[in-house]
Design a protein around this motif. Sequence first.
Motif, short mmCIF file in Angstrom:
data_model
loop_
_atom_site.label_atom_id
_atom_site.label_comp_id
_atom_site.label_asym_id
_atom_site.label_seq_id
_atom_site.Cartn_x
_atom_site.Cartn_y
_atom_site.Cartn_z
N MET B 1 40.69 33.78 42.55
CA MET B 1 40.90 34.71 43.20
C MET B 1 39.47 35.00 44.65
O MET B 1 38.34 34.84 44.77
CB MET B 1 40.26 36.14 42.69
CG MET B 1 40.85 37.20 43.79
SD MET B 1 41.31 39.06 42.71
CE MET B 1 40.03 39.53 42.24
N LYS B 2 40.64 34.60 45.95
CA LYS B 2 39.27 34.88 47.28
C LYS B 2 38.56 36.16 47.40
O LYS B 2 38.98 37.63 47.31
CB LYS B 2 40.52 34.41 48.33
CG LYS B 2 39.32 33.54 49.70
CD LYS B 2 40.03 33.98 51.20
CE LYS B 2 39.31 33.07 51.72
NZ LYS B 2 39.40 33.72 53.91
N ARG B 3 37.45 35.77 47.41
CA ARG B 3 36.57 37.60 48.08
C ARG B 3 36.11 37.41 48.82
O ARG B 3 35.60 36.07 50.11
CB ARG B 3 35.49 37.72 46.48
CG ARG B 3 36.38 37.70 45.37
CD ARG B 3 35.32 37.91 44.38
NE ARG B 3 34.54 39.35 44.08
CZ ARG B 3 34.64 40.06 43.48
NH1 ARG B 3 36.08 39.82 42.68
NH2 ARG B 3 33.84 41.46 43.62
N PHE B 4 35.98 38.35 49.48
CA PHE B 4 34.89 38.60 50.69
C PHE B 4 33.36 39.26 50.93
O PHE B 4 33.74 39.47 50.43
CB PHE B 4 35.99 39.21 51.81
CG PHE B 4 37.30 38.61 52.15
CD1 PHE B 4 37.98 37.42 52.53
CD2 PHE B 4 38.20 38.90 50.97
CE1 PHE B 4 39.04 36.94 53.25
CE2 PHE B 4 39.66 38.84 51.31
CZ PHE B 4 39.65 37.68 52.16
N ILE B 5 32.87 39.16 52.07
CA ILE B 5 31.24 39.40 51.96
C ILE B 5 31.25 40.29 52.96
O ILE B 5 32.15 40.31 54.45
CB ILE B 5 30.71 38.18 52.64
CG1 ILE B 5 30.26 37.37 51.49
CG2 ILE B 5 29.29 38.79 52.55
CD1 ILE B 5 28.98 35.92 52.10
N TYR B 6 30.96 41.89 52.63
CA TYR B 6 31.00 42.96 53.66
C TYR B 6 29.45 43.27 53.80
O TYR B 6 28.75 43.41 52.50
CB TYR B 6 32.15 43.56 53.18
CG TYR B 6 33.30 43.50 52.61
CD1 TYR B 6 34.14 43.51 54.12
CD2 TYR B 6 34.02 43.04 51.71
CE1 TYR B 6 35.60 43.25 53.80
CE2 TYR B 6 35.10 42.52 51.99
CZ TYR B 6 35.98 42.74 53.11
OH TYR B 6 37.46 42.11 52.93
N VAL B 47 27.74 43.09 49.97
CA VAL B 47 28.40 43.06 48.63
C VAL B 47 29.57 42.10 48.79
O VAL B 47 30.14 41.72 50.29
CB VAL B 47 28.64 44.84 48.53
CG1 VAL B 47 28.19 45.88 48.45
CG2 VAL B 47 29.92 45.09 49.39
N GLU B 48 29.56 41.70 47.41
CA GLU B 48 31.15 40.98 47.68
C GLU B 48 32.10 41.84 46.80
O GLU B 48 32.32 42.75 45.94
CB GLU B 48 31.27 39.96 46.93
CG GLU B 48 32.12 39.05 47.53
CD GLU B 48 31.67 37.30 46.59
OE1 GLU B 48 30.52 37.25 46.61
OE2 GLU B 48 32.55 37.27 45.64
N LEU B 49 33.69 42.70 47.39
CA LEU B 49 34.61 42.73 47.09
C LEU B 49 36.16 42.18 47.04
O LEU B 49 36.28 41.48 47.93
CB LEU B 49 34.48 44.52 48.16
CG LEU B 49 33.82 45.08 47.91
CD1 LEU B 49 33.42 45.87 49.07
CD2 LEU B 49 33.80 46.00 46.77
N PRO B 50 36.52 42.77 46.44
CA PRO B 50 37.79 41.90 46.31
C PRO B 50 39.27 42.01 47.56
O PRO B 50 39.84 40.89 47.58
CB PRO B 50 38.63 42.41 45.14
CG PRO B 50 38.19 43.61 44.55
CD PRO B 50 36.42 43.35 45.25
N SER B 51 39.03 42.73 47.89
CA SER B 51 39.87 42.65 49.95
C SER B 51 39.77 43.91 50.11
O SER B 51 38.81 44.59 50.22
CB SER B 51 41.57 43.46 48.94
OG SER B 51 41.48 45.04 48.73
N GLU B 52 40.21 44.07 51.40
CA GLU B 52 39.60 44.40 53.07
C GLU B 52 40.61 46.12 52.72
O GLU B 52 39.98 47.25 53.10
CB GLU B 52 40.51 44.38 54.29
CG GLU B 52 39.87 44.61 54.91
CD GLU B 52 39.91 43.57 56.45
OE1 GLU B 52 39.99 42.14 56.30
OE2 GLU B 52 40.51 44.48 57.68
N GLU B 53 41.12 46.01 51.85
CA GLU B 53 41.70 48.00 51.49
C GLU B 53 40.62 48.07 50.60
O GLU B 53 40.26 49.61 50.57
CB GLU B 53 42.72 47.62 50.77
CG GLU B 53 44.08 48.94 50.88
CD GLU B 53 44.52 48.28 49.64
OE1 GLU B 53 45.36 47.29 49.28
OE2 GLU B 53 45.67 49.51 48.57
N ALA B 54 39.72 47.36 49.79
CA ALA B 54 39.24 47.86 48.08
C ALA B 54 37.49 49.26 49.52
O ALA B 54 37.75 49.70 48.59
CB ALA B 54 38.43 46.98 47.55
#
Lengths: 125, 463
Positions: B1-6, B47-54
């Motif tokens: 699963m791709k995760r993103f840095i926020y 943080v790293e979160l699963p999606s932009e929606e999260a």
Amino acid sequence: MKLLTHNLLSSKSLKNVKVGYPLRIVAKDVKISEKEFNMEFVTKMIPKLDWKVLVEAAIQIGHGNGLPEQLVDDYEEDEDLLKKIHHILMEVEVINGELICPETERIFPISSGIPNLLLNEDEVS
Amino acid sequence: MKRFIYLLWFAHEHVAFRIHEIESIASLLNIPIKWLEPPSDEPWYLVELPSEEAVQQISARSVTMRRALQLWADEPTISKLHETLKEKCLNGILEPFKLKSFKVDVDLFCNSQTKEEKLERIESFSYIPFEGPVNLKNPDVTFQYIEYYGLDPKNIPEFPTRTFFGRVVAESGRSLIHELSLKNRTFIGNTSMDPQLSLLMANLGKVSNGDLVLDPFVGSGSLLVAAAKFGGHVIGTDIDYLMLHGRTRPTRKQTRHIPRRNESIEANMVQYSCVDKYIDVIVADSSIPCWRSDVEFDCILADPPYGIREPTERIGSKEFLPIVKKETIHFPSKVDYGLNEIVKDLMKFSSKQLKLNGRLLFWVPVFKQHYDESQIPRHSSFKLIGNCEQVLTTFTARRLLIFEKIKMPEDTDECSCTIPSTNSFREQFFNWDENRLTRKEKKEAAARNKELWFAKLNNINVK
């Protein structure tokens, strides 16, 4: 005071009172106001309720129409029923009246929709 | 699963509450957070979160956070930031946003800038191949540039120690703070809780849609407003009849002479359009609970009286005098009810009538110099999740205690609370300075001085 609140209140803190539930309602003014239906809340609330007491209270103040005596097990599926329950819980409100302890007949007044359950200092157990 | 840095970018206030708020919201929404840096007092979390929606869901509830960025560049110096950004632009990071209207916001932490300097900073990003129009009011996409100059305002370095650039993916719930401002609220009391702290409490209490929330010291209902805004169905009790009926002395200085009219907690709920979530308020003494024994609340929030502006009282009498029955209404007498007793009663009550894993939150006032961890209330059924301080004056503070119910109550449960109360908080509050004079003493001293002065003056005249 809404019937939901009535369902949760007891007079058990009165001296020599064991259960103090359910409180009897004498309703002088009853107001009906529309509130938004929140299915999640109603379904979450039903297990916390004493169903028999709710039905009796609704009948006491003359709004018991259409409430089944026994709650069906699959109430979560029945949106019409949930809406009826929502109406009884949140929309029917006693503005002026009395709550009466079933064991001691102590009267707790309800004024402007706010029940007064304060005890006198000699009634505290 | 791709995760993103926020990058979660925070307002620098109530720092101690920040981590608890984010953790509470994430656990409430069931969103896993991976910390890329251990949380610190610096005004951001990486943080790293699963999606932009999260991210959007978390931001929407947070009131300590300002906004959330999808991080494009994070470098120790400005020049390095531009290098990284140039490279990323070449790799096409801008492609999805190229034609959209945009704006660039600039934040300097612990430093300030003039309008010209701000423009200069924005211009420094002119190499980014934007093709859409600039739109300052309502852009499709907002970019945020941040320069961080450390936490010490007395010692600001010449160059920032860290710089960030990113795309804003979510604004926080801070707009609610202004919406619920006490300035415009219909009904407020002497001790109405500040909207930001109320909202924080609702978040820390993990209030969610359909929850049954109780405030046993409701007062003017500020905690209920916040809880209702986050979906809780609220109910409150208070010993003060006049308060619940909106008939206490007016609180606002400008309208002191005008009696309150149509003021009530319900009126506040109507004002903030959450009357659908309002159940009831009841005049009752919290020391003798009025609930059916098996009622379970989902969350209990409280700001018990500290004995400074609101008295700590319960129904009772010191002497066992018979009550003379008269035709008139009887006003029950009240006795002092120490803070420790209030807290212990509150915890015992909650151990019985809060759902398992539900949260109990309340404030206790402390004297900073006398405070130590061992005084904090404890109960076998509760686990302390957080203990955050808000400074009130030079000598006093209050602490928000966050408890979670970890087991059902038993007879063997222990409960302790030893906030120093041999001298009650009130006595200490007013007597911290031994040489301090009371208002009466000050007046008397002034009168004496005046007399002396007149005597002296007369003497001079005689001569």
